[in-house]
Motif scaffolding. Structure first.
Motif, PDB file in Angstrom:
ATOM      1  N   ARG A  48       2.553   2.303  -1.463  1.00  0.00           N
ATOM      2  CA  ARG A  48       2.972   3.218  -0.089  1.00  0.00           C
ATOM      3  C   ARG A  48       2.005   3.342   0.884  1.00  0.00           C
ATOM      4  O   ARG A  48       2.309   3.401   1.929  1.00  0.00           O
ATOM      5  CB  ARG A  48       3.832   4.410  -0.715  1.00  0.00           C
ATOM      6  N   ASN A  49       0.890   3.706   0.431  1.00  0.00           N
ATOM      7  CA  ASN A  49      -0.110   4.015   1.496  1.00  0.00           C
ATOM      8  C   ASN A  49      -1.043   2.729   1.769  1.00  0.00           C
ATOM      9  O   ASN A  49      -1.754   3.092   2.585  1.00  0.00           O
ATOM     10  CB  ASN A  49      -0.982   5.061   0.802  1.00  0.00           C
ATOM     11  N   GLY A  50      -0.581   1.671   1.515  1.00  0.00           N
ATOM     12  CA  GLY A  50      -1.298   0.421   1.964  1.00  0.00           C
ATOM     13  C   GLY A  50      -2.699   0.406   1.363  1.00  0.00           C
ATOM     14  O   GLY A  50      -3.666  -0.092   1.851  1.00  0.00           O
ATOM     15  N   LEU A  51      -2.913   0.990   0.069  1.00  0.00           N
ATOM     16  CA  LEU A  51      -4.108   1.163  -0.418  1.00  0.00           C
ATOM     17  C   LEU A  51      -4.199  -0.215  -1.806  1.00  0.00           C
ATOM     18  O   LEU A  51      -3.229  -0.150  -2.171  1.00  0.00           O
ATOM     19  CB  LEU A  51      -4.450   2.424  -0.991  1.00  0.00           C
ATOM     20  N   GLU A  52      -5.235  -0.600  -1.871  1.00  0.00           N
ATOM     21  CA  GLU A  52      -5.480  -1.659  -2.824  1.00  0.00           C
ATOM     22  C   GLU A  52      -5.238  -0.845  -4.457  1.00  0.00           C
ATOM     23  O   GLU A  52      -5.776   0.126  -4.650  1.00  0.00           O
ATOM     24  CB  GLU A  52      -6.855  -2.148  -2.784  1.00  0.00           C
ATOM     25  N   GLU A  53      -4.326  -1.398  -5.112  1.00  0.00           N
ATOM     26  CA  GLU A  53      -4.284  -1.153  -6.398  1.00  0.00           C
ATOM     27  C   GLU A  53      -5.330  -1.591  -7.270  1.00  0.00           C
ATOM     28  O   GLU A  53      -6.123  -2.290  -6.918  1.00  0.00           O
ATOM     29  CB  GLU A  53      -2.849  -1.565  -7.090  1.00  0.00           C
ATOM     30  N   PHE A  54      -5.734  -0.785  -8.423  1.00  0.00           N
ATOM     31  CA  PHE A  54      -6.550  -0.937  -9.578  1.00  0.00           C
ATOM     32  C   PHE A  54      -6.136  -0.709 -10.810  1.00  0.00           C
ATOM     33  O   PHE A  54      -4.994  -0.029 -11.041  1.00  0.00           O
ATOM     34  CB  PHE A  54      -7.939  -0.086  -9.251  1.00  0.00           C
ATOM     35  N   LEU A  55      -6.576  -1.474 -11.715  1.00  0.00           N
ATOM     36  CA  LEU A  55      -6.170  -1.701 -13.045  1.00  0.00           C
ATOM     37  C   LEU A  55      -6.492  -0.176 -13.734  1.00  0.00           C
ATOM     38  O   LEU A  55      -7.562   0.503 -13.752  1.00  0.00           O
ATOM     39  CB  LEU A  55      -6.929  -2.746 -13.892  1.00  0.00           C
ATOM     40  N   VAL A  56      -5.535   0.144 -14.429  1.00  0.00           N
ATOM     41  CA  VAL A  56      -5.511   1.298 -15.193  1.00  0.00           C
ATOM     42  C   VAL A  56      -4.727   1.075 -16.476  1.00  0.00           C
ATOM     43  O   VAL A  56      -3.602   0.787 -16.889  1.00  0.00           O
ATOM     44  CB  VAL A  56      -4.610   2.461 -14.605  1.00  0.00           C
TER      45      VAL A  56
END
Length: 502
Positions: free
Chosen positions: A280-288
């Motif tokens: 939603r914030n246009g930030l790159e996701e990362f694996l969790v």
């Protein structure tokens, strides 16, 4: 091909056995009825076998979907076991069944489906409305190209990778949200507790976060519902706090430590909040990847329950009412502390190590990779007919149903025909990196624009695919969630039609 035709209450209407050689047209006409749904025990294998049978009689592979009853069991039991159908059917039922084998298997599938729904206390429609039902479907071209979407995340392999790491600390965490409208978390608070390998606390983290969204938590009387820790003065502390982008580097560092094990309660919710709010914030996701104490509780403490237990109830059941009085529920730091208490109590009461628990129940390890898959399946826009206008079909032999993505106008038909022409190429190694998926804006564009976009893709040596799961490039019209789907490259329509897209 053997099948049972049933109504939407799973009452028998018709049974039949048909031959592909003698009844191919009848089978095809039956299965291309878009007002029916198709149910099988092992969707992936049945899809492959079906397409092979049609290929033998000169019918090219095509799109359809199967609801996989065996995978329904995996969702409910939270495991990866490959259940055998006959092992799920009581011997008394097997002995009473007098039909020939293909039909007998159909009746067994129907029996299994009814019992699964009975154990959940749900009807078929209610099950299909569950948030996790998407994972119970298989799609024909997935199988034909040898791609099993469920292989995107394999919990047993994930557990093996985790246990091979040199772990020296734990992170217990919890997110609170202002709202989750449209299944997108708007995070307003994080609490995290970092411990050493012996579960001794090293550090506490607790932040209010500006969700840049409205708070939808309480009922009209302002008493019942979920109460947040900093809700005073119309959530002033949250509204004045920095927004999620401010915390991005801290979060990424916290959740990307290769020497940590992450733990939450009902952790699918927390990692989904993080994943969707980053998008939603246009930030790159990362694996969790994180261990779920809710699933641990059900597997090790209350093995007969089909219901999920809340964090507060798990704490009381394990440690008593007095323990709960030490904490403030939905204060995210206290929720993290309660998760630690529940985690420690489960280990003690089960008399098992974490390694032994994960080896036995790998489904307790959850991952944002599963959310990637869920987003892809939803964007693919396959629709299982519900409510049924006529009937459902329960199958045992390989069958199909064209209930996929049907063209609504000329523009969409042009795109779908291009996808159909290219689908065999999309599985060839040389085309990897050049597989384009057009978002659903396509039906709003005129036919000439669609043909121009397809021409640009061809000029770049690309191919068209109809499922974003296989795409390397997502073509979108506006900057919305799909832009970051599955960490893939994205390009706008304007860029594709401009010199940039060349």
């Amino acid at each position: 091909m053997a099948y049972l035709q049933v109504d939407d209450s799973l009452r028998l209407i018709k049974e039949d056995v048909l031959s592909f050689e003698a009844n191919s047209k009848e089978i095809h006409d039956l299965l291309t009825n878009q007002e029916t749904g198709v149910i099988a025990w092992n969707g992936y294998d049945d899809c492959r076998l079906l397409l092979d049978e049609f290929k033998k009689i000169g019918i090219e592979p095509f799109d359809f979907q199967l609801l996989d009853v065996r995978y329904m069991l995996n969702v409910i039991e939270e495991d990866d076991d490959e259940y055998e159908l006959e092992s799920f059917i009581p011997l008394s039922i097997q002995k009473k069944e007098t039909h020939s084998y293909p039909l007998k298997k159909c009746y067994f599938i129907l029996y299994a489906l009814k019992n699964i729904l009975f154990s959940l206390g749900e009807n078929f429609e209610a099950f299909l409305n569950r948030n996790d039902f998407e994972s119970c479907f298989y799609y024909s071209l997935d199988a034909y190209l040898g791609v099993n979407p469920k292989d995107i995340y394999n919990s047993q392999l994930a557990v093996k990778e985790l246990l091979e790491k040199d772990i020296d600390h734990y992170v217990f965490f919890d997110f609170e949200c202002a709202n989750c409208l449209n299944k997108i978390g708007k995070i307003c608070e994080i609490g995290a507790l970092i411990t050493d390998a012996s579960l001794n606390t090293i550090k506490e983290i607790h932040h209010p976060i500006n969700p840049n969204s409205e708070f939808h938590l309480l009922s009209n009387d302002k008493i019942h519902g979920l109460h947040l820790f900093w809700e005073a003065n119309d959530y002033e502390a949250y509204r004045k706090a920095p927004a999620l982008p401010y915390f991005y580097d801290e979060f990424k560092t916290l959740f990307s430590d290769g020497r940590a094990i992450y733990v939450g309660h009902a952790v699918d919710n927390d990692i989904s909040f993080l994943y969707t709010d980053l998008k939603r914030n246009g930030l790159e996701e990362f694996l969790v990847r994180a261990i779920d104490t809710q699933r641990m509780y059900r597997k090790l403490i209350d093995k007969t329950s089909k219901k999920s237990i809340s964090l507060e109830n798990a704490l009381v059941a394990l440690l008593g009412e007095d323990e709960l009085m030490k904490y403030t529920p939905h204060k995210s730091l206290d929720d993290a502390k309660m998760t630690l208490a529940v985690f420690r109590a489960i280990l003690e009461k089960s008399e098992m190590t974490l390694e032994e628990i994960l080896a036995m129940y790998p489904g307790c390890l959850r991952s944002t990779e599963q959310i990637d898959l869920s987003f892809a399946l939803k964007e693919a826009k396959y629709v299982f007919p519900l409510p049924y206008n006529s009937t459902s079909i329960v199958l045992s032999s390989p069958e199909d149903l064209y209930c996929g993505y049907t063209a609504e106008n000329t523009s969409e038909r042009i795109y779908l025909e291009a996808c159909r022409d290219d689908f065999e190429k999309s599985g060839i190694e040389t085309y990897k990196g050049g597989r384009f998926f057009f978002q659903n804006f396509i039906k709003k564009r005129n036919a000439y624009e669609v043909e121009e976009m397809i021409s640009r893709v061809k000029e770049m040596g690309g191919v068209l695919v109809k499922n974003p799961l296989y795409a390397d490039v997502i073509v979108y019209e506006k900057t919305i969630d799909i832009k970051n789907l599955l960490h893939k490259k994205s390009v706008s329509v304007n860029e594709l039609l401009s010199e940039k897209g060349r």
